[in-house]
Design an enzyme around this catalytic site. Structure first.
Site, PDB file in Angstrom:
ATOM      1  N   ARG A 109       0.884  -1.172   0.000  1.00  0.00           N
ATOM      2  CA  ARG A 109       0.000   0.000   0.000  1.00  0.00           C
ATOM      3  C   ARG A 109       0.914   1.211   0.000  1.00  0.00           C
ATOM      4  O   ARG A 109       1.651   1.445   0.978  1.00  0.00           O
ATOM      5  CB  ARG A 109      -0.891  -0.023   1.246  1.00  0.00           C
ATOM      6  CG  ARG A 109      -1.886   1.132   1.354  1.00  0.00           C
ATOM      7  CD  ARG A 109      -2.701   0.956   2.626  1.00  0.00           C
ATOM      8  NE  ARG A 109      -3.574   2.080   2.902  1.00  0.00           N
ATOM      9  CZ  ARG A 109      -4.844   2.168   2.515  1.00  0.00           C
ATOM     10  NH1 ARG A 109      -5.377   1.189   1.811  1.00  0.00           N
ATOM     11  NH2 ARG A 109      -5.585   3.208   2.839  1.00  0.00           N
ATOM     12  N   HIS A 136      -7.269   1.270  -6.838  1.00  0.00           N
ATOM     13  CA  HIS A 136      -7.541   0.549  -5.588  1.00  0.00           C
ATOM     14  C   HIS A 136      -8.372  -0.694  -5.931  1.00  0.00           C
ATOM     15  O   HIS A 136      -9.536  -0.814  -5.538  1.00  0.00           O
ATOM     16  CB  HIS A 136      -8.285   1.470  -4.631  1.00  0.00           C
ATOM     17  CG  HIS A 136      -8.261   1.037  -3.199  1.00  0.00           C
ATOM     18  ND1 HIS A 136      -7.644  -0.126  -2.760  1.00  0.00           N
ATOM     19  CD2 HIS A 136      -8.785   1.618  -2.076  1.00  0.00           C
ATOM     20  CE1 HIS A 136      -7.794  -0.242  -1.458  1.00  0.00           C
ATOM     21  NE2 HIS A 136      -8.477   0.802  -1.017  1.00  0.00           N
ATOM     22  N   GLN A 139     -10.371  -2.876  -3.208  1.00  0.00           N
ATOM     23  CA  GLN A 139     -11.595  -2.243  -2.711  1.00  0.00           C
ATOM     24  C   GLN A 139     -12.762  -2.522  -3.641  1.00  0.00           C
ATOM     25  O   GLN A 139     -13.883  -2.792  -3.198  1.00  0.00           O
ATOM     26  CB  GLN A 139     -11.388  -0.726  -2.589  1.00  0.00           C
ATOM     27  CG  GLN A 139     -12.628   0.048  -2.164  1.00  0.00           C
ATOM     28  CD  GLN A 139     -13.069  -0.283  -0.765  1.00  0.00           C
ATOM     29  OE1 GLN A 139     -12.272  -0.214   0.169  1.00  0.00           O
ATOM     30  NE2 GLN A 139     -14.334  -0.658  -0.581  1.00  0.00           N
ATOM     31  N   ASP A 227     -16.446   9.167  -1.978  1.00  0.00           N
ATOM     32  CA  ASP A 227     -15.214   8.908  -1.219  1.00  0.00           C
ATOM     33  C   ASP A 227     -14.792  10.224  -0.600  1.00  0.00           C
ATOM     34  O   ASP A 227     -15.306  11.295  -0.969  1.00  0.00           O
ATOM     35  CB  ASP A 227     -14.138   8.353  -2.168  1.00  0.00           C
ATOM     36  CG  ASP A 227     -12.907   7.807  -1.439  1.00  0.00           C
ATOM     37  OD1 ASP A 227     -12.953   7.679  -0.190  1.00  0.00           O
ATOM     38  OD2 ASP A 227     -11.908   7.505  -2.112  1.00  0.00           O
ATOM     39  N   CYS A 266     -15.921   3.751   0.612  1.00  0.00           N
ATOM     40  CA  CYS A 266     -14.842   2.821   0.992  1.00  0.00           C
ATOM     41  C   CYS A 266     -14.295   3.100   2.386  1.00  0.00           C
ATOM     42  O   CYS A 266     -13.565   2.250   2.923  1.00  0.00           O
ATOM     43  CB  CYS A 266     -13.738   2.845  -0.055  1.00  0.00           C
ATOM     44  SG  CYS A 266     -12.794   4.384  -0.122  1.00  0.00           S
ATOM     45  N   ARG A 294     -14.285  -6.573   2.605  1.00  0.00           N
ATOM     46  CA  ARG A 294     -12.868  -6.511   2.252  1.00  0.00           C
ATOM     47  C   ARG A 294     -12.175  -7.824   2.615  1.00  0.00           C
ATOM     48  O   ARG A 294     -11.303  -8.300   1.881  1.00  0.00           O
ATOM     49  CB  ARG A 294     -12.186  -5.341   2.980  1.00  0.00           C
ATOM     50  CG  ARG A 294     -12.579  -3.949   2.514  1.00  0.00           C
ATOM     51  CD  ARG A 294     -12.128  -3.638   1.092  1.00  0.00           C
ATOM     52  NE  ARG A 294     -10.715  -3.797   0.895  1.00  0.00           N
ATOM     53  CZ  ARG A 294      -9.775  -2.885   1.198  1.00  0.00           C
ATOM     54  NH1 ARG A 294     -10.139  -1.718   1.726  1.00  0.00           N
ATOM     55  NH2 ARG A 294      -8.504  -3.105   0.958  1.00  0.00           N
TER      56      ARG A 294
END
Length: 309
Positions: A109, A136, A139, A227, A266, A294
Site C-alpha cells: 500500500r 484501488h 476495494q 469517497d 470505501c 474486504r
C-alpha cells in the site's frame, strides 16, 4: 505457472473477477457465525505467508488482509517504512527480491503506482496492490461483492459517483468495462478521472457519462458511491472542499436514485463533507457490509494470485 500479479483489475480479467466474487460469496456463507480467526474448513493457504508493506496509513486493508490470511490457514507479516529498511533507502527492487525468498506473496500500500510496478518487476512471487495513487482494485472487488449481495446484477447496472475523480473511481471505471455496467461521474471542473480509465471503460462497452450536474448523475441510479474529498497528503484543501460542496451525497440526491438504490463509501468517511449523516447512517447505506467484505474479497484475490482459484 505464470506469475499472477494483481496491480489492477485487468491483470485478472472479467472471468477471474467473477470467479473471485463467487468464491468470496461461498466462503463467507460457509463460515457464518464462526469466530473471525477460525480458519476455513479447507485451509487452502496452510503454511503460506503474506508480506504486507504499508507506506500509507491503513485500517481496513491492514486488518482485512491479516484476517484473510488467518481464515485461509496462512499468516501475515507487517512492514512499514518507519520500521523497515525501505524507510532508510533500501531499493524497491532489493526489497522485492528479499521478500520473494521469505514470503509467498507481497501486498503493498503506497503512494506512487510506479513503486508497485517496480516491485512486481523484481518479485518472483505475486504482488498485490493494496492501494496506490492510481487505483484501488481490492476495494472494488469488495464493492462488487456488496452490490451482488443486494441482488443487483452487474451487466447494465447504473452506478453514480460523486466528488473527486480519484484512484477508487479509476478502479470502478476499469471494472465497468470488464463487467459491463455503466458509470455516471459527477465531479467539479478540473477534478475528472484520468481519461485513460474513461476510455478503458468505454472500450469495454460501458456507458460513461461525465457531468458537473450531481442531480443528473443521480437520476435513476442503482448504486451511489462517494469517497473522501481530500486524500492523505493533498494540498490546497480549502479550495478543493469549496469546489466539492455541491456534490455531497444527501437525502435530496438519494431521492433521485432508484428507491432501492444502495449507498457505498470505501471509508474512512468525513460525515458532513462528502456525505451527510442521514444517508451514511440511513437504511440505504451498505458501508459496513462493504467494509466487512474486504476480508472475503481479499481471500479470493489471494487465492487467485497464488493459483488456487
Amino acid at each position: 505457472m505464470e506469475l499472477r500479479h494483481f496491480l489492477d483489475l485487468s491483470d485478472a480479467g472479467a472471468d477471474a473477477i467473477a470467479a473471485m466474487m463467487n468464491d468470496a460469496h461461498e466462503r463467507k456463507a460457509a463460515r457464518a457465525s464462526w469466530p473471525k480467526g477460525k480458519p476455513d474448513a479447507d485451509k487452502p493457504l496452510d503454511g503460506y505467508v503474506l508480506a504486507m508493506i504499508f507506506e500509507k496509513n491503513s485500517t481496513r486493508t491492514r486488518v482485512s488482509f491479516d484476517i484473510a490470511m488467518r481464515q485461509l490457514g496462512g499468516s501475515a507479516i507487517i512492514l512499514d517504512s518507519g520500521t523497515s529498511q525501505l524507510g532508510r533507502g533500501e531499493s524497491i527492487a532489493d526489497t522485492a527480491r528479499v521478500l520473494s525468498r521469505m514470503a509467498d506473496a507481497i501486498m503493498i500500500r503506497t503512494d506512487d503506482h510506479a513503486k508497485i510496478e517496480e516491485m512486481a518487476q523484481h518479485a518472483s512471487v505475486p504482488v498485490i496492490n493494496g492501494l496506490t495513487d492510481r487505483s484501488h482494485p481490492c476495494q472494488i472487488v469488495a464493492d462488487l461483492l456488496t452490490i451482488l449481495e443486494q441482488k443487483k446484477p452487474l451487466p447494465g447496472l447504473e452506478v453514480a459517483w460523486f466528488g473527486d475523480g480519484n484512484n477508487v473511481l479509476h478502479s470502478i471505471l476499469e471494472a465497468a468495462g470488464l463487467l459491463k455496467f455503466n458509470v455516471r461521474v459527477a465531479t467539479p471542473a478540473g477534478f475528472e478521472p484520468d481519461a485513460e480509465f474513461v476510455e478503458m471503460a468505454r472500450a469495454g462497452g460501458s456507458v460513461v457519462t461525465l457531468t458537473q450536474d450531481a442531480e443528473q448523475a443521480a437520476e435513476g441510479a442503482d448504486v451511489v458511491i462517494t469517497d473522501t474529498w481530500v486524500s492523505m497528503g493533498q494540498e490546497n484543501v480549502e479550495n478543493k472542499l469549496g469546489a466539492m460542496a455541491p456534490f455531497q451525497v444527501n437525502e435530496a440526491l438519494m431521492a433521485r436514485a432508484k428507491p432501492d438504490a444502495r449507498f457505498l463509501h470505501c471509508l474512512p468517511a468525513h460525515v458532513g463533507d462528502e456525505v451527510n449523516e442521514a444517508v451514511f447512517e440511513g437504511p440505504q447505506s451498505s458501508v459496513f457490509d462493504e467494509a466487512e467484505n474486504r476480508i472475503h474479497a481479499q481471500k479470493s484475490i489471494l487465492l487467485w494470485a497464488l493459483g488456487k482459484l
